[in-house]
Scaffold this motif. Structure first.
Motif, PDB file in Angstrom:
ATOM      1  N   PHE A  35      74.180  51.374  61.541  1.00 44.90           N
ATOM      2  CA  PHE A  35      74.194  52.298  62.672  1.00 44.90           C
ATOM      3  C   PHE A  35      74.484  53.721  62.195  1.00 44.90           C
ATOM      4  O   PHE A  35      73.772  54.667  62.552  1.00 44.90           O
ATOM      5  CB  PHE A  35      75.246  51.859  63.705  1.00 44.90           C
ATOM      6  CG  PHE A  35      75.530  52.913  64.734  1.00 44.90           C
ATOM      7  CD1 PHE A  35      74.721  53.038  65.857  1.00 44.90           C
ATOM      8  CD2 PHE A  35      76.590  53.791  64.593  1.00 44.90           C
ATOM      9  CE1 PHE A  35      74.961  54.017  66.806  1.00 44.90           C
ATOM     10  CE2 PHE A  35      76.844  54.774  65.532  1.00 44.90           C
ATOM     11  CZ  PHE A  35      76.028  54.892  66.648  1.00 44.90           C
ATOM     12  N   LEU A  36      75.516  53.886  61.390  1.00 46.62           N
ATOM     13  CA  LEU A  36      75.889  55.224  60.905  1.00 46.62           C
ATOM     14  C   LEU A  36      74.783  55.842  60.043  1.00 46.62           C
ATOM     15  O   LEU A  36      74.463  57.027  60.175  1.00 46.62           O
ATOM     16  CB  LEU A  36      77.206  55.152  60.127  1.00 46.62           C
ATOM     17  CG  LEU A  36      78.438  54.748  60.943  1.00 46.62           C
ATOM     18  CD1 LEU A  36      79.637  54.527  60.020  1.00 46.62           C
ATOM     19  CD2 LEU A  36      78.748  55.762  62.021  1.00 46.62           C
ATOM     20  N   ARG A  38      71.550  55.178  60.155  1.00 50.22           N
ATOM     21  CA  ARG A  38      70.412  55.514  61.030  1.00 50.22           C
ATOM     22  C   ARG A  38      70.720  56.746  61.876  1.00 50.22           C
ATOM     23  O   ARG A  38      69.863  57.587  62.098  1.00 50.22           O
ATOM     24  CB  ARG A  38      70.070  54.306  61.911  1.00 50.22           C
ATOM     25  CG  ARG A  38      68.842  54.493  62.720  1.00 50.22           C
ATOM     26  CD  ARG A  38      67.601  54.461  61.830  1.00 50.22           C
ATOM     27  NE  ARG A  38      66.451  54.719  62.666  1.00 50.22           N
ATOM     28  CZ  ARG A  38      65.401  55.392  62.293  1.00 50.22           C
ATOM     29  NH1 ARG A  38      65.315  55.849  61.064  1.00 50.22           N
ATOM     30  NH2 ARG A  38      64.406  55.611  63.110  1.00 50.22           N
ATOM     31  N   ALA A  39      71.964  56.875  62.347  1.00 49.87           N
ATOM     32  CA  ALA A  39      72.355  58.046  63.135  1.00 49.87           C
ATOM     33  C   ALA A  39      72.175  59.325  62.314  1.00 49.87           C
ATOM     34  O   ALA A  39      71.670  60.334  62.817  1.00 49.87           O
ATOM     35  CB  ALA A  39      73.803  57.910  63.610  1.00 49.87           C
ATOM     36  N   ASN A  43      69.596  62.208  63.116  1.00 45.77           N
ATOM     37  CA  ASN A  43      70.429  63.325  63.562  1.00 45.77           C
ATOM     38  C   ASN A  43      70.906  63.137  64.999  1.00 45.77           C
ATOM     39  O   ASN A  43      70.855  64.049  65.822  1.00 45.77           O
ATOM     40  CB  ASN A  43      69.691  64.660  63.395  1.00 45.77           C
ATOM     41  CG  ASN A  43      70.650  65.833  63.390  1.00 45.77           C
ATOM     42  OD1 ASN A  43      71.798  65.695  62.970  1.00 45.77           O
ATOM     43  ND2 ASN A  43      70.190  66.981  63.861  1.00 45.77           N
ATOM     44  N   GLY A  44      71.338  61.931  65.322  1.00 43.82           N
ATOM     45  CA  GLY A  44      71.835  61.623  66.660  1.00 43.82           C
ATOM     46  C   GLY A  44      71.985  60.126  66.817  1.00 43.82           C
ATOM     47  O   GLY A  44      71.935  59.381  65.846  1.00 43.82           O
ATOM     48  N   PHE A  45      72.159  59.701  68.049  1.00 46.45           N
ATOM     49  CA  PHE A  45      72.225  58.265  68.289  1.00 46.45           C
ATOM     50  C   PHE A  45      70.891  57.631  67.936  1.00 46.45           C
ATOM     51  O   PHE A  45      69.843  58.158  68.298  1.00 46.45           O
ATOM     52  CB  PHE A  45      72.558  57.960  69.752  1.00 46.45           C
ATOM     53  CG  PHE A  45      74.002  58.185  70.096  1.00 46.45           C
ATOM     54  CD1 PHE A  45      74.944  57.224  69.797  1.00 46.45           C
ATOM     55  CD2 PHE A  45      74.409  59.350  70.719  1.00 46.45           C
ATOM     56  CE1 PHE A  45      76.278  57.421  70.109  1.00 46.45           C
ATOM     57  CE2 PHE A  45      75.733  59.563  71.034  1.00 46.45           C
ATOM     58  CZ  PHE A  45      76.672  58.603  70.731  1.00 46.45           C
ATOM     59  N   PRO A  46      70.906  56.480  67.272  1.00 46.92           N
ATOM     60  CA  PRO A  46      69.655  55.836  66.867  1.00 46.92           C
ATOM     61  C   PRO A  46      69.024  54.994  67.971  1.00 46.92           C
ATOM     62  O   PRO A  46      68.277  54.077  67.709  1.00 46.92           O
ATOM     63  CB  PRO A  46      70.079  54.971  65.678  1.00 46.92           C
ATOM     64  CG  PRO A  46      71.505  54.660  65.941  1.00 46.92           C
ATOM     65  CD  PRO A  46      72.073  55.857  66.653  1.00 46.92           C
ATOM     66  N   PHE A  47      69.337  55.325  69.210  1.00 43.94           N
ATOM     67  CA  PHE A  47      68.745  54.655  70.359  1.00 43.94           C
ATOM     68  C   PHE A  47      68.892  55.578  71.559  1.00 43.94           C
ATOM     69  O   PHE A  47      69.689  56.511  71.556  1.00 43.94           O
ATOM     70  CB  PHE A  47      69.417  53.306  70.632  1.00 43.94           C
ATOM     71  CG  PHE A  47      70.928  53.361  70.615  1.00 43.94           C
ATOM     72  CD1 PHE A  47      71.641  53.832  71.713  1.00 43.94           C
ATOM     73  CD2 PHE A  47      71.627  52.963  69.494  1.00 43.94           C
ATOM     74  CE1 PHE A  47      73.025  53.895  71.690  1.00 43.94           C
ATOM     75  CE2 PHE A  47      73.013  53.026  69.462  1.00 43.94           C
ATOM     76  CZ  PHE A  47      73.715  53.490  70.562  1.00 43.94           C
ATOM     77  N   GLU A  48      68.102  55.303  72.573  1.00 47.25           N
ATOM     78  CA  GLU A  48      68.135  56.101  73.787  1.00 47.25           C
ATOM     79  C   GLU A  48      69.382  55.745  74.593  1.00 47.25           C
ATOM     80  O   GLU A  48      69.735  54.583  74.737  1.00 47.25           O
ATOM     81  CB  GLU A  48      66.874  55.817  74.615  1.00 47.25           C
ATOM     82  CG  GLU A  48      66.773  56.651  75.854  1.00 47.25           C
ATOM     83  CD  GLU A  48      65.482  56.382  76.622  1.00 47.25           C
ATOM     84  OE1 GLU A  48      65.275  57.061  77.630  1.00 47.25           O
ATOM     85  OE2 GLU A  48      64.707  55.499  76.220  1.00 47.25           O
ATOM     86  N   ILE A  49      70.045  56.763  75.114  1.00 45.93           N
ATOM     87  CA  ILE A  49      71.224  56.543  75.940  1.00 45.93           C
ATOM     88  C   ILE A  49      70.908  57.035  77.343  1.00 45.93           C
ATOM     89  O   ILE A  49      70.543  58.193  77.537  1.00 45.93           O
ATOM     90  CB  ILE A  49      72.445  57.296  75.385  1.00 45.93           C
ATOM     91  CG1 ILE A  49      72.770  56.788  73.985  1.00 45.93           C
ATOM     92  CG2 ILE A  49      73.633  57.153  76.316  1.00 45.93           C
ATOM     93  CD1 ILE A  49      73.891  57.537  73.312  1.00 45.93           C
ATOM     94  N   TYR A  95      61.047  53.804  69.721  1.00 46.18           N
ATOM     95  CA  TYR A  95      62.404  53.743  69.164  1.00 46.18           C
ATOM     96  C   TYR A  95      62.595  54.605  67.921  1.00 46.18           C
ATOM     97  O   TYR A  95      63.622  54.535  67.270  1.00 46.18           O
ATOM     98  CB  TYR A  95      62.777  52.286  68.894  1.00 46.18           C
ATOM     99  CG  TYR A  95      62.810  51.474  70.167  1.00 46.18           C
ATOM    100  CD1 TYR A  95      63.786  51.672  71.128  1.00 46.18           C
ATOM    101  CD2 TYR A  95      61.820  50.541  70.428  1.00 46.18           C
ATOM    102  CE1 TYR A  95      63.791  50.952  72.300  1.00 46.18           C
ATOM    103  CE2 TYR A  95      61.817  49.811  71.606  1.00 46.18           C
ATOM    104  CZ  TYR A  95      62.812  50.024  72.535  1.00 46.18           C
ATOM    105  OH  TYR A  95      62.803  49.316  73.705  1.00 46.18           O
TER     106      TYR A  95
END
Length: 97
Positions: A35-36, A38-39, A43-49, A95
């Motif tokens: 996760f870290l 990929r973030a 350059n952000g969350f690796p998924f849509e929030i 994604y």
């Protein structure tokens, strides 16, 4: 040199996460590292929030699954389908993979 990150999570969340990642062939610690990594790559969350009107992770009932399978068969019989490569490409775009 390596740093340690400590977090507190609900026991049930930890248990279910451990089971999920074990089934996927890894462990929770490795999943967090992924996760870290990929973030940083995106350059952000690796998924849509976003707020979901429904829970997309809620389990389907047996009848839901059977209904979806029947609809899928009907579409296939009519020639309505997507090639696996097209579906994979769509998912990569959606994604950011």
């Amino acid at each position: 040199m390596a740093s340690t990150i400590q977090i507190r999570v609900d026991d049930e969340l930890k248990k279910k996460s451990d089971e999920l990642f074990r089934d996927l062939g890894t462990d929770t610690t490795t999943a967090i590292r992924m996760f870290l990594t990929r973030a940083l790559a995106v350059n952000g969350f690796p998924f849509e929030i976003k707020r979901a009107a429904i829970n997309p992770y809620e389990a389907l009932t047996e009848q839901d699954i059977l209904d979806k399978l029947e609809k899928s068969r009907e579409h296939a019989a009519k020639g309505i389908y997507k090639d696996a490569a097209e579906v994979s490409c769509d998912m990569r775009k959606k994604y950011g993979l």
